[in-house]
Design an enzyme around this catalytic site. Structure first.
Site, PDB file in Angstrom:
ATOM      1  CG  PHE A  89      -2.012   2.747  -5.650  1.00  0.00           C
ATOM      2  CD1 PHE A  89      -2.698   3.181  -4.251  1.00  0.00           C
ATOM      3  CD2 PHE A  89      -1.751   1.384  -5.578  1.00  0.00           C
ATOM      4  CE1 PHE A  89      -2.961   3.114  -3.060  1.00  0.00           C
ATOM      5  CE2 PHE A  89      -2.384   0.814  -4.142  1.00  0.00           C
ATOM      6  CZ  PHE A  89      -2.055   1.972  -2.944  1.00  0.00           C
TER       7      PHE A  89
ATOM      8  CD  GLU B   7      -0.037   5.312  -1.523  1.00  0.00           C
ATOM      9  OE1 GLU B   7       0.761   5.468  -0.200  1.00  0.00           O
ATOM     10  OE2 GLU B   7      -1.061   6.084  -0.890  1.00  0.00           O
TER      11      GLU B   7
ATOM     12  CG  HIS C  61       2.123   8.393   2.512  1.00  0.00           C
ATOM     13  ND1 HIS C  61       1.466   8.907   3.324  1.00  0.00           N
ATOM     14  CD2 HIS C  61       1.083   8.187   1.531  1.00  0.00           C
ATOM     15  CE1 HIS C  61       0.765   8.803   3.820  1.00  0.00           C
ATOM     16  NE2 HIS C  61       0.096   7.916   2.447  1.00  0.00           N
TER      17      HIS C  61
ATOM     18  CG  HIS D 157      -1.793   1.520   1.361  1.00  0.00           C
ATOM     19  ND1 HIS D 157      -3.112   1.256   1.971  1.00  0.00           N
ATOM     20  CD2 HIS D 157      -2.022   2.953   0.644  1.00  0.00           C
ATOM     21  CE1 HIS D 157      -3.379   2.447   1.930  1.00  0.00           C
ATOM     22  NE2 HIS D 157      -2.578   3.010   0.864  1.00  0.00           N
TER      23      HIS D 157
HETATM   24  P1  5GP Z   1      -7.629   5.146   6.783  1.00  0.00           P
HETATM   25  O1  5GP Z   1      -8.103   6.807   7.757  1.00  0.00           O
HETATM   26  O2  5GP Z   1      -7.834   4.961   5.718  1.00  0.00           O
HETATM   27  O3  5GP Z   1      -6.531   4.516   7.954  1.00  0.00           O
HETATM   28  O4  5GP Z   1      -5.954   5.980   6.280  1.00  0.00           O
HETATM   29  C1  5GP Z   1      -6.440   7.131   5.636  1.00  0.00           C
HETATM   30  C2  5GP Z   1      -4.792   7.361   4.716  1.00  0.00           C
HETATM   31  O5  5GP Z   1      -3.644   8.423   5.484  1.00  0.00           O
HETATM   32  C3  5GP Z   1      -3.966   6.289   4.815  1.00  0.00           C
HETATM   33  O6  5GP Z   1      -3.724   5.365   2.869  1.00  0.00           O
HETATM   34  C4  5GP Z   1      -2.351   6.927   4.502  1.00  0.00           C
HETATM   35  O7  5GP Z   1      -2.228   7.379   3.641  1.00  0.00           O
HETATM   36  C5  5GP Z   1      -2.600   8.079   5.887  1.00  0.00           C
HETATM   37  N1  5GP Z   1      -2.368   7.378   7.008  1.00  0.00           N
HETATM   38  C6  5GP Z   1      -3.611   7.186   7.686  1.00  0.00           C
HETATM   39  N2  5GP Z   1      -2.679   6.376   9.212  1.00  0.00           N
HETATM   40  C7  5GP Z   1      -1.303   7.260   8.739  1.00  0.00           C
HETATM   41  C8  5GP Z   1      -0.525   6.686   9.446  1.00  0.00           C
HETATM   42  O8  5GP Z   1      -0.788   6.721  10.945  1.00  0.00           O
HETATM   43  N3  5GP Z   1       0.734   7.817   9.246  1.00  0.00           N
HETATM   44  C9  5GP Z   1       1.150   7.433   8.051  1.00  0.00           C
HETATM   45  N4  5GP Z   1       2.375   8.546   7.732  1.00  0.00           N
HETATM   46  N5  5GP Z   1       0.043   7.631   7.492  1.00  0.00           N
HETATM   47  C10 5GP Z   1      -0.983   7.204   7.756  1.00  0.00           C
HETATM   48  P1  5GP Z   2      -3.832   6.438   1.491  1.00  0.00           P
HETATM   49  O1  5GP Z   2      -4.075   8.016   1.344  1.00  0.00           O
HETATM   50  O2  5GP Z   2      -4.973   5.734   1.504  1.00  0.00           O
HETATM   51  O3  5GP Z   2      -2.749   6.178   0.814  1.00  0.00           O
HETATM   52  O4  5GP Z   2      -3.880   6.539  -0.499  1.00  0.00           O
HETATM   53  C1  5GP Z   2      -5.580   5.377  -1.365  1.00  0.00           C
HETATM   54  C2  5GP Z   2      -5.506   6.744  -1.957  1.00  0.00           C
HETATM   55  O5  5GP Z   2      -4.911   5.401  -3.250  1.00  0.00           O
HETATM   56  C3  5GP Z   2      -6.899   6.810  -2.567  1.00  0.00           C
HETATM   57  O6  5GP Z   2      -7.312   7.129  -2.910  1.00  0.00           O
HETATM   58  C4  5GP Z   2      -7.696   5.416  -3.234  1.00  0.00           C
HETATM   59  O7  5GP Z   2      -8.545   5.632  -4.055  1.00  0.00           O
HETATM   60  C5  5GP Z   2      -6.372   5.110  -4.010  1.00  0.00           C
HETATM   61  N1  5GP Z   2      -5.624   3.487  -3.827  1.00  0.00           N
HETATM   62  C6  5GP Z   2      -5.622   3.328  -5.609  1.00  0.00           C
HETATM   63  N2  5GP Z   2      -5.702   1.525  -5.663  1.00  0.00           N
HETATM   64  C7  5GP Z   2      -5.528   1.865  -4.380  1.00  0.00           C
HETATM   65  C8  5GP Z   2      -5.698   0.368  -3.738  1.00  0.00           C
HETATM   66  O8  5GP Z   2      -5.147  -1.138  -4.098  1.00  0.00           O
HETATM   67  N3  5GP Z   2      -5.860   0.275  -2.207  1.00  0.00           N
HETATM   68  C9  5GP Z   2      -5.677   1.460  -1.557  1.00  0.00           C
HETATM   69  N4  5GP Z   2      -5.917   1.468  -0.158  1.00  0.00           N
HETATM   70  N5  5GP Z   2      -5.241   2.212  -1.679  1.00  0.00           N
HETATM   71  C10 5GP Z   2      -5.483   2.183  -3.185  1.00  0.00           C
END
Ligand code: 5GP
Ligand code: 5GP
Length: 228
Positions: free
Chosen positions: A113, A117, A121, A63
């Site tokens: 994706f 990322e 990040h 991820h």
């Molecule tokens: P969710 O709220 O769905 O768990 O997380 C949404 C997104 O917020 C994640 O895919 C990731 O990008 C970011 N995120 C959530 N929790 C953490 C964390 O503890 N550390 C970091 N660096 N990013 C996070």
């Molecule tokens: P996060 O902010 O949670 O790191 O990133 C998740 C983002 O990447 C969301 O916008 C989600 O729609 C997109 N995304 C694309 N492919 C994937 C996948 O395979 N898994 C997850 N968790 N997010 C994906």
């Protein structure tokens, strides 16, 4: 009797206390390296879409590699001037398609994706990893962990069976030496299931470390490991 120290020696001894250390110059404390189980991403009410390159292997996918602070907070979108540039990672794309597949809808080739990322990040770790090194580190960590095999070796199989949180954590600790963070989601029938596994990595992006702080995630008492 203690020998009295010269003022010069005292100053030299105390100097490190006042100088900024290398860690103070860093802009994050560690990484979370997060792996997702495709079976659990796909069998929720929201469902999933396979990448345009085809159904991914029945393996954990990456991820992300997320810079984090020791207090649990994290930086994001650190450098709007550093766009995702596929030409910098052409040699990694075929590996990324295998190990970092996208499952979001609509179906796509992964670029969306990986762009997300990197921009959210990766740009927060640019002081230590450039774009190529960032994606290469994540691929290397996945290989190093070999998580699915580690779980199998511990009797935890992706066959729709149920396991306790401790059984899952213990198998991973035994096989990797590291205590993981476990995140569950809920399938269409309301079962808690193994969704994501978090590992911590030092700021070089290569060494697995014990987590300074675990992500706060909840799982039910019975956790399904669905097939994919
Ligand atoms: P969710 O709220 O769905 O768990 O997380 C949404 C997104 O917020 C994640 O895919 C990731 O990008 C970011 N995120 C959530 N929790 C953490 C964390 O503890 N550390 C970091 N660096 N990013 C996070
Ligand atoms: P996060 O902010 O949670 O790191 O990133 C998740 C983002 O990447 C969301 O916008 C989600 O729609 C997109 N995304 C694309 N492919 C994937 C996948 O395979 N898994 C997850 N968790 N997010 C994906």
């Amino acid at each position: 009797m203690m020998k009295s120290q010269s003022p010069l020696v005292l100053v030299l001894l105390l100097l490190p206390t006042f100088l900024p250390t290398s860690s103070a110059a860093r802009d994050f404390d560690f990484f979370y390296f997060v792996l997702q189980w495709p079976g659990s991403y796909c069998d929720t009410r929201r469902s999933c879409c396979y990448p345009s390159t085809g159904k991914p292997a029945a393996d954990f996918g990456i991820h992300g590699l997320w810079p984090n602070y020791n207090d649990g907070s994290y930086p994001s979108n650190c450098d709007p001037d550093s766009a995702y540039d596929e030409s910098k990672i052409e040699d990694l794309i075929s590996s990324m398609q295998v190990h970092w597949p996208t499952l979001a809808c609509p179906s796509s080739d992964g670029t969306h994706f990986w762009t997300h990322e990197w921009e959210k990040h990766g740009t927060c770790a640019e002081s230590v990893l450039d774009q190529h090194a960032y994606f290469q580190s994540a691929l290397g960590l996945k290989k190093q962990l070999n998580l699915l095999q580690v779980l199998r070796d511990g009797g935890i199989e992706p066959d729709g069976g149920f396991y306790s949180l401790n059984a899952i954590k213990n198998a991973i600790k035994k096989g990797t030496g590291i205590n993981p963070g476990i995140e569950c989601n809920v399938d269409e029938s309301g079962n808690s299931q193994l969704y994501q596994v978090y590992f911590c990595v030092d700021t070089s992006g290569t060494e697995l470390i014990e987590c300074p702080v675990h992500p706060r995630r909840r799982c039910g008492s019975r956790i399904e490991f669905p097939a994919f």
